[in-house]
Design an enzyme around this catalytic site. Sequence first.
Site, PDB file in Angstrom:
ATOM      1  N   ASP A 109     -10.058  -4.749  -4.271  1.00 40.34           N
ATOM      2  CA  ASP A 109      -9.358  -3.925  -3.273  1.00 40.34           C
ATOM      3  C   ASP A 109     -10.298  -2.575  -3.383  1.00 40.34           C
ATOM      4  O   ASP A 109     -10.218  -1.861  -4.378  1.00 40.34           O
ATOM      5  CB  ASP A 109      -8.097  -3.746  -3.839  1.00 40.34           C
ATOM      6  CG  ASP A 109      -7.259  -2.644  -2.769  1.00 40.34           C
ATOM      7  OD1 ASP A 109      -7.842  -1.811  -2.056  1.00 40.34           O
ATOM      8  OD2 ASP A 109      -5.911  -3.181  -2.726  1.00 40.34           O
ATOM      9  N   HIS A 168      -8.004  -5.587  -0.141  1.00 39.99           N
ATOM     10  CA  HIS A 168      -6.716  -4.694   0.335  1.00 39.99           C
ATOM     11  C   HIS A 168      -6.070  -5.689   1.459  1.00 39.99           C
ATOM     12  O   HIS A 168      -6.313  -5.218   2.714  1.00 39.99           O
ATOM     13  CB  HIS A 168      -6.913  -3.366   0.881  1.00 39.99           C
ATOM     14  CG  HIS A 168      -5.891  -2.546   1.114  1.00 39.99           C
ATOM     15  ND1 HIS A 168      -5.068  -2.099  -0.226  1.00 39.99           N
ATOM     16  CD2 HIS A 168      -5.247  -1.996   2.072  1.00 39.99           C
ATOM     17  CE1 HIS A 168      -4.281  -1.275   0.099  1.00 39.99           C
ATOM     18  NE2 HIS A 168      -4.221  -1.113   1.427  1.00 39.99           N
ATOM     19  N   SER A 189       0.818  -1.159  -0.134  1.00 39.54           N
ATOM     20  CA  SER A 189      -0.037   0.054   0.021  1.00 39.54           C
ATOM     21  C   SER A 189       1.047   1.274  -0.070  1.00 39.54           C
ATOM     22  O   SER A 189       1.643   1.422  -0.995  1.00 39.54           O
ATOM     23  CB  SER A 189      -0.988  -0.164   1.194  1.00 39.54           C
ATOM     24  OG  SER A 189      -2.210   1.073   0.878  1.00 39.54           O
TER      25      SER A 189
END
Length: 218
Positions: free
Chosen positions: A168, A199, A114
């Site tokens: 996601d 995610h 991320s």
Amino acid sequence: MTEPLILQPAKPADACVIWLHGLGADRYDFMPVAEALQESLLTTRFVLPQAPTRPVTINGGYEMPSWYDIKAMSPARSISLEELEVSAKMVTDLIEAQKRTGIDASRIFLAGFSQGGAVVFHTAFINWQGPLGGVIALSTYAPTFGDELELSASQQRIPALCLHGQYDDVVQNAMGRSAFEHLKSRGVTVTWQEYPMGHEVLPQEIHDIGAWLAARLG
């Protein structure tokens, strides 16, 4: 600044993975993943740095570990480029520190999840000039990749593995795909892999990362 967590391999280290956690996490977040990978990567050291704690605008100014401030989420991320640069410089310093231990830069890999992946992209393909073993980008995006992105010859030779969840809803799949396409169109040997997840990180994804690393480390 909190010192990175360093996981030494079973045998003398001749390779290294510098792995950056995501927003709100810490240096211990990917320790189980690193330990699992070290079961087969017997000479690979893992360095897990810790992001500084700072106010994050999208979370109402609440302070949390963050590689840079995120000011807005849509339609595209608005971030603090200055803080991103500071974090990228930290990663560059970690690369240099590993080189001083005797590990060749061609066997040093950058990985990030991320927000950590965004720092890794910027470090490898904007700031770093020289060889690297490769980049592993998990569920991430590249806020500093634009149409004007130009890579040096050494940057073009850095292989990349981009992994993303199909569902996601934090970093949309299309954002990760855009980073992949930017690199592919500029001659980088880059692989795109999708997983039926949000995610997060799946065991199959970690297995695939291990295989990708093993293929490059010989």
